[in-house]
Scaffold this active site. Sequence first.
Site, mmCIF file in Angstrom:
data_model
loop_
_atom_site.group_PDB
_atom_site.id
_atom_site.type_symbol
_atom_site.label_atom_id
_atom_site.label_comp_id
_atom_site.label_asym_id
_atom_site.label_seq_id
_atom_site.Cartn_x
_atom_site.Cartn_y
_atom_site.Cartn_z
ATOM 1 N N LYS A 1 42.468 72.789 -13.356
ATOM 2 C CA LYS A 1 42.525 71.496 -12.684
ATOM 3 C C LYS A 1 43.907 70.861 -12.851
ATOM 4 O O LYS A 1 44.512 70.399 -11.874
ATOM 5 C CB LYS A 1 41.440 70.578 -13.247
ATOM 6 N N ARG B 1 38.997 63.870 -17.386
ATOM 7 C CA ARG B 1 38.257 65.054 -16.931
ATOM 8 C C ARG B 1 38.699 66.298 -17.686
ATOM 9 O O ARG B 1 39.849 66.423 -18.091
ATOM 10 C CB ARG B 1 38.496 65.299 -15.435
ATOM 11 N N GLY C 1 31.121 71.717 -13.640
ATOM 12 C CA GLY C 1 30.056 70.926 -14.241
ATOM 13 C C GLY C 1 29.690 71.282 -15.658
ATOM 14 O O GLY C 1 28.787 70.676 -16.242
ATOM 15 N N MET D 1 31.597 71.079 -18.417
ATOM 16 C CA MET D 1 32.174 70.219 -19.448
ATOM 17 C C MET D 1 32.179 68.767 -18.949
ATOM 18 O O MET D 1 31.658 68.482 -17.888
ATOM 19 C CB MET D 1 33.561 70.723 -19.842
ATOM 20 N N ARG E 1 40.681 73.609 -6.241
ATOM 21 C CA ARG E 1 40.620 74.889 -6.951
ATOM 22 C C ARG E 1 40.175 75.942 -5.948
ATOM 23 O O ARG E 1 39.630 75.615 -4.890
ATOM 24 C CB ARG E 1 39.630 74.814 -8.120
ATOM 25 N N HIS F 1 25.341 70.092 -8.076
ATOM 26 C CA HIS F 1 25.448 70.970 -9.241
ATOM 27 C C HIS F 1 24.560 72.195 -9.078
ATOM 28 O O HIS F 1 24.983 73.340 -9.304
ATOM 29 C CB HIS F 1 25.059 70.191 -10.505
ATOM 30 N N ARG G 1 18.477 114.866 -13.910
ATOM 31 C CA ARG G 1 17.666 115.096 -15.106
ATOM 32 C C ARG G 1 16.463 115.962 -14.734
ATOM 33 O O ARG G 1 15.604 115.541 -13.964
ATOM 34 C CB ARG G 1 17.176 113.769 -15.686
ATOM 35 N N GLU H 1 27.943 113.922 -26.187
ATOM 36 C CA GLU H 1 27.081 112.790 -26.543
ATOM 37 C C GLU H 1 26.818 112.698 -28.039
ATOM 38 O O GLU H 1 26.054 111.828 -28.477
ATOM 39 C CB GLU H 1 25.760 112.866 -25.774
ATOM 40 N N CYS I 1 28.204 109.941 -17.416
ATOM 41 C CA CYS I 1 26.914 109.849 -16.727
ATOM 42 C C CYS I 1 25.945 108.903 -17.427
ATOM 43 O O CYS I 1 24.767 108.856 -17.088
ATOM 44 C CB CYS I 1 26.275 111.229 -16.569
#
Length: 877
Positions: free
Chosen positions: A21, A91, A100, A102, A335, A451, A558, A741, A828
């Site tokens: 901001k 702000r 929203g 903070m 923004r 919001h 598999r 693995e 995988c």
Amino acid sequence: MAYVYPFEEGSKEQKFLLGGKGANLGEMTKIGLPVPPGFTITTEACNAYMALDEHLPAGLDAEVDAALAALEAKMGKKLGDDVDPLLVSVRSGAPFSMPGMMDTVLNLGLNDDSVQGLAKQTGNERFALDSYRRFVQMFGKIVLDVPAAAFEDQLEELMKERGVKDDTALSPDDLRGLVETFKGIVKREAGVDFPTDPREQLRYAIEAVFKSWNGRRARDYRKMEGIADDLGTAVNVQTMVFGNKGEDSGTGVAFTRNPSSGENKPYGDFLANAQGEDVVAGIRITEPLEDMGRDFPEPYVQLLGLMDTLQTHYRDMCDIEFTIENGRLFLLQTRVGKRTAAAALRMAVEMEQEGLITKAEAVQRVEPAQLDQLLHPQFDPKATVTAIGHGLNASPGAAVGKVYFTADEAEARHEAGEQVILVRPETSPDDLHGMIAAEGILTSRGGLVSHAAVVARGMGKPAICGAESVHIDMKSKQFEAGGVTVKEGDVISISGTTGEIAVGAVPLVIPEPTGGDFAAILGWADEFRTLGIRTNADLPDDAIKAREFGAEGIGLCRTEHMFLGDRLPLVQAMILADNEHDENDALDALGELQKSDFIGIFAAMDGLPVTIRLLDPPLHEFLPDHEELVVQKALGQLDERGEKLLAAAEAWHEVNPMLGTRGCRLGIIKPGLYKMQARAIALAAVERKKAGGDPRVEIMIPLIVGRPELELLTDWVRVEVAKVVAESGQPIDYLVGTMIETPRAALVSGDIAETAEFFSFGTNDLTQMALGFSRDDVESRIVPAYLELKLMKVSPFESIDREGVGRLMQISVAEGRAVRPDLKLGICGEHGGEPASVQFCHELGLNYVSCSPYRIPIARLAAAHAALGSGGPATTA
């Protein structure tokens, strides 16, 4: 080190110092836009405040005093002056947008004296008193932790007494009394008098914004968005301009393009005679932005021009907060705007076509995780939907769940395993944890930039806002709409795409986007990525779907899933066989079935590589539960076959089966099993070739810990394939490799690569063994506690543990390729579709990642981001 910067010294490149901001306020000031003047306190000051156990760092007070004095001189007013007061807003402003999450305090500087000065200067007593009551309410809630409901209930009660629907209809005397009532609430709830010294008010507000960085909603949001906890927030102190001065004033939020659909058309909400909190909090029903031109024609035309300026300057869709004071337009912040996945795709494609951005930038504008939103459910078009109400389609998608009216209850019921719809008059940042838990959100107030709408779109959750036909009774925990009463715990369905609300569970379908903007972005992504993208698929239908999504082969097929269902008796017959003849009969029958399976897989992936993993799980998984068999025996309920199954279950029982007789170990002690599978694979390949197909065969041997095991089993496989080639006269091109693995396999990869023609990292098991974590046990108990205590940044089962598991992979890659430079390398495990893990695989130089079919678009885009964002390309796929 300077902690305070006037807006004119800032720029958009300084977002980590000044917050997003503050950086953008500096940028807008620099390019001459109508921004009320002010100054920014840096994120470094916030971090210092936290490090000093919530004490302001030395020198900050003096810097703030100097900046305030300069601002007073520029405006020709003094903060809180009783004749002509300067008022400011305070702000937050984090480096990354956290809408929203903070705290903000408006109208700071008002007290019993300065409110009279404001009334005299403006000639508008009602406006001055309205600003004062808002300040006491906001300061009490934000700074002194007074429950918001304590103020809201008094305001609602007064409006009912006066018989008015909006607070704009309250008289000056009403507001004067409300100010005193609110001060009494502060005294009662906080135990202190409302502070009247403007400089003290400012200090309190600055500290409150700093503290809000570590508030629950901010922490929850950062966790959800993957934002680091150590960035801190800046504080912006800005001269107040007022949208609540009368009918020639107003406030709104505007987007340069539609953040929900991506349409290249200005979009937003506006309210006359209001302050910004009225718009974003959903306190009043807003008007669409285009209606602003009816009552404010000149400011509207000016706003459209400034929106175009900002979009061109930032080369992106901008979210703008603005205020009109006595007919004069001011921009309070801008923004880069949050957007849905569909909007992100459309904007990226259209901006590239407009020449605003490049293809590479277009690809980078869409986050891989956003593509998940496009696969969110919608109401089944075939279903009959009887809507009891409608609202604004604030965030697309559909959801079904039980109704709960508080964020705490929504979170609790979600943790108990229920699907939840959070229903609120309007949401506030304090409701974030409930919104995260909910499948969808429904509010009776608020607009498309409230919001609830903004946060839901950011999370990819369906939301309906401003559903005025929904009458909520919070005390009784029920709502009424269309003559129907819905109580807490009742099931409803909502569509954030159409705005429909229905009682009961409406069937949902998952869309499967493959064309249009979706295809364009992924097509461009394919031009940049260097990692191959394969899929984990065990059935032809899965393989076909994966190919539609752009899979370039199968990285993991598999075979154990092919042994279940109506084939289970054959597997059990093999296990129970007490002589070689019976075992071979069972294996022959299984072999025929396996051949059919592989033919289907090879056909679906014709011309692309298919990596088939030989049987991996322990045999006890194909037997009935041991304890159940024991109980049945005790009750005399076992027949002769049951007795054999019990004996087999006892014979194959292991204390820790995941580290026992499974994978290659099972293949070694049951040699007929892997030989049967190798023969079935080879026969399937031969049949496909005879049918004109192009099978690309890769046979993968699981759970290897060293070269001797792999050499033995590779020899067996090659003998079986050679037999089929000799019998059919049909040559087969194929590779034999292994999964890496186990930690030992990673550490001796150079030796293993003498035999293996490819490695595939099985990161699920590799993570379990490297960390000593049993995934099924720790994910619900240990991992959440570790994350809460910051003992780990992210679950290692969600994203690759670079320091540990990643180090093993690095060793394996280096040693394997040192022995066999052309060694094909892939992954995988479930990590193959997780963006940060895809980035790591790119950095390692793997050939491909493999993931489930519906994560393939995510992997494709993540691989392109990795190639565009890092220097070293991966090897060719």
